[in-house]
Write a protein that holds these residues in place. Sequence first.
Motif, PDB file in Angstrom:
ATOM      1  N   SER A  62      51.693  45.866   7.175  1.00  0.00           N
ATOM      2  CA  SER A  62      50.495  46.483   7.742  1.00  0.00           C
ATOM      3  C   SER A  62      50.682  47.978   8.000  1.00  0.00           C
ATOM      4  O   SER A  62      49.704  48.722   8.120  1.00  0.00           O
ATOM      5  CB  SER A  62      50.103  45.770   9.045  1.00  0.00           C
ATOM      6  OG  SER A  62      51.170  45.835   9.985  1.00  0.00           O
ATOM      7  N   HIS A 111      47.183  40.679   0.774  1.00  0.00           N
ATOM      8  CA  HIS A 111      46.643  40.176   2.037  1.00  0.00           C
ATOM      9  C   HIS A 111      46.223  41.325   2.952  1.00  0.00           C
ATOM     10  O   HIS A 111      45.206  41.240   3.645  1.00  0.00           O
ATOM     11  CB  HIS A 111      47.687  39.302   2.731  1.00  0.00           C
ATOM     12  CG  HIS A 111      47.237  38.755   4.045  1.00  0.00           C
ATOM     13  ND1 HIS A 111      46.441  37.626   4.156  1.00  0.00           N
ATOM     14  CD2 HIS A 111      47.459  39.189   5.321  1.00  0.00           C
ATOM     15  CE1 HIS A 111      46.191  37.392   5.431  1.00  0.00           C
ATOM     16  NE2 HIS A 111      46.808  38.317   6.172  1.00  0.00           N
ATOM     17  N   HIS A 112      47.001  42.407   2.943  1.00  0.00           N
ATOM     18  CA  HIS A 112      46.714  43.555   3.810  1.00  0.00           C
ATOM     19  C   HIS A 112      45.906  44.646   3.091  1.00  0.00           C
ATOM     20  O   HIS A 112      45.738  45.729   3.646  1.00  0.00           O
ATOM     21  CB  HIS A 112      48.034  44.153   4.323  1.00  0.00           C
ATOM     22  CG  HIS A 112      48.738  43.294   5.334  1.00  0.00           C
ATOM     23  ND1 HIS A 112      48.377  43.246   6.658  1.00  0.00           N
ATOM     24  CD2 HIS A 112      49.787  42.443   5.202  1.00  0.00           C
ATOM     25  CE1 HIS A 112      49.177  42.412   7.307  1.00  0.00           C
ATOM     26  NE2 HIS A 112      50.046  41.914   6.439  1.00  0.00           N
ATOM     27  N   SER A 113      45.450  44.358   1.877  1.00  0.00           N
ATOM     28  CA  SER A 113      44.655  45.317   1.082  1.00  0.00           C
ATOM     29  C   SER A 113      45.410  46.625   0.847  1.00  0.00           C
ATOM     30  O   SER A 113      44.838  47.712   0.932  1.00  0.00           O
ATOM     31  CB  SER A 113      43.307  45.595   1.765  1.00  0.00           C
ATOM     32  OG  SER A 113      42.550  44.412   1.885  1.00  0.00           O
ATOM     33  N   ILE A 114      46.697  46.506   0.567  1.00  0.00           N
ATOM     34  CA  ILE A 114      47.531  47.665   0.246  1.00  0.00           C
ATOM     35  C   ILE A 114      47.605  47.797  -1.279  1.00  0.00           C
ATOM     36  O   ILE A 114      47.891  46.815  -1.966  1.00  0.00           O
ATOM     37  CB  ILE A 114      48.958  47.506   0.820  1.00  0.00           C
ATOM     38  CG1 ILE A 114      48.907  47.192   2.323  1.00  0.00           C
ATOM     39  CG2 ILE A 114      49.789  48.752   0.542  1.00  0.00           C
ATOM     40  CD1 ILE A 114      48.261  48.251   3.158  1.00  0.00           C
TER      41      ILE A 114
END
Length: 374
Positions: free
Chosen positions: A248, A281-284
Amino acid sequence: MSMSKNSEHLVDDLVAKLKRRQLVGSSAVAQATLKLLIVVISKNNWTTSKQLLTLVKSVGQRLNLANPTELAVGNIIRRVLHIIREEFREAAGHVDSPKDGSSHQGGGHPHEGTNGLSEFAPLTTSSSMYNLLGETGSSSDDDVQYPSSLRSNIIQEIREVKDELENIYDNIKNQASLHIHSNEIIMTIGRSKTVEEFLKMAAMKRKFQVLVAESAPSYSGQEMAVELSKAGIETTVIPDSAVFAVMSRVNKVILGTHAVLANGGLVAISGTHMMAAAAKHHSIPVVVCTGLYKLSPLYPYDEDSFNVTFNPDSVLGFEEGDLIEKVTVTNPYYDYVSPELVNLFLTNQGGHPPSYLYRLIVENYDPNDRTFDL
């Protein structure tokens, strides 16, 4: 057709190195394959395209069987086969063209230009063109008189591919300042020479931090962290189990890869899938640095066929005694990463999304060369 004794010896030598894994790494394997093909093409007698294609395919079969997981071998063989086909097509176009340079006036064919040749000359319907590659009809191109410079032209094109391989890192790392910005936190895994050069180039203009997953049990991530810290980059080694916990805080994930498959999927070091899934999942954004020589026209119908398992002693040693008799331990070296987990490929020809890879495959490989059947 049979190869010369010198060529046969060189092929046997490379086959032995691939079988014994004395030669590993996509870059080293690709360059060794190119050097071998230059010798094979230049030192053997051939007069037709079918003879040359058969010669190169026979070499490709032997190298590919020696180590099927080194996809760079097949990629280079297919690239050279594509060059051969293109050079023979161009030569046949000159052979079929009018020698007096006369043009058709008035009621000429609507697709013919002022030089009397079709705009689609490489794909024309002349008998010699169809027979050129020995794939249609029963006759061969034995009766076609090709220019004496054809052999040197093919060798020159292959040498250009060799030069491209030698400049791979320069072409990729020069894009670094466009994708890495000041004060960013970058995450990567293991040690990739391409990613290492990319980050070092970015550090010359930007100040950023890198988190490196150690990639157990090989712990190649620790080697990567040492090299980056020597270049003045603030680097932190994290255990593989901490990747999701710190994701994150990350701005971008930059990965290396062993191979890129036709659908945009990756064959990369173990742990890469976990990192890419956490980033998703964290849109990275996930960026993959790779040379085009790693792009394979093969599809992952069986993902395990691209993997290799190593000695499990580094995971669970024999000193564990009773426990080792009760479990089965596998130590896979690669992960398969689906294209949905990748946002961008940075290649020596610029950046491309996974959906564009099909176009690069069409440009670099011929559909007849998916397999090396003689």
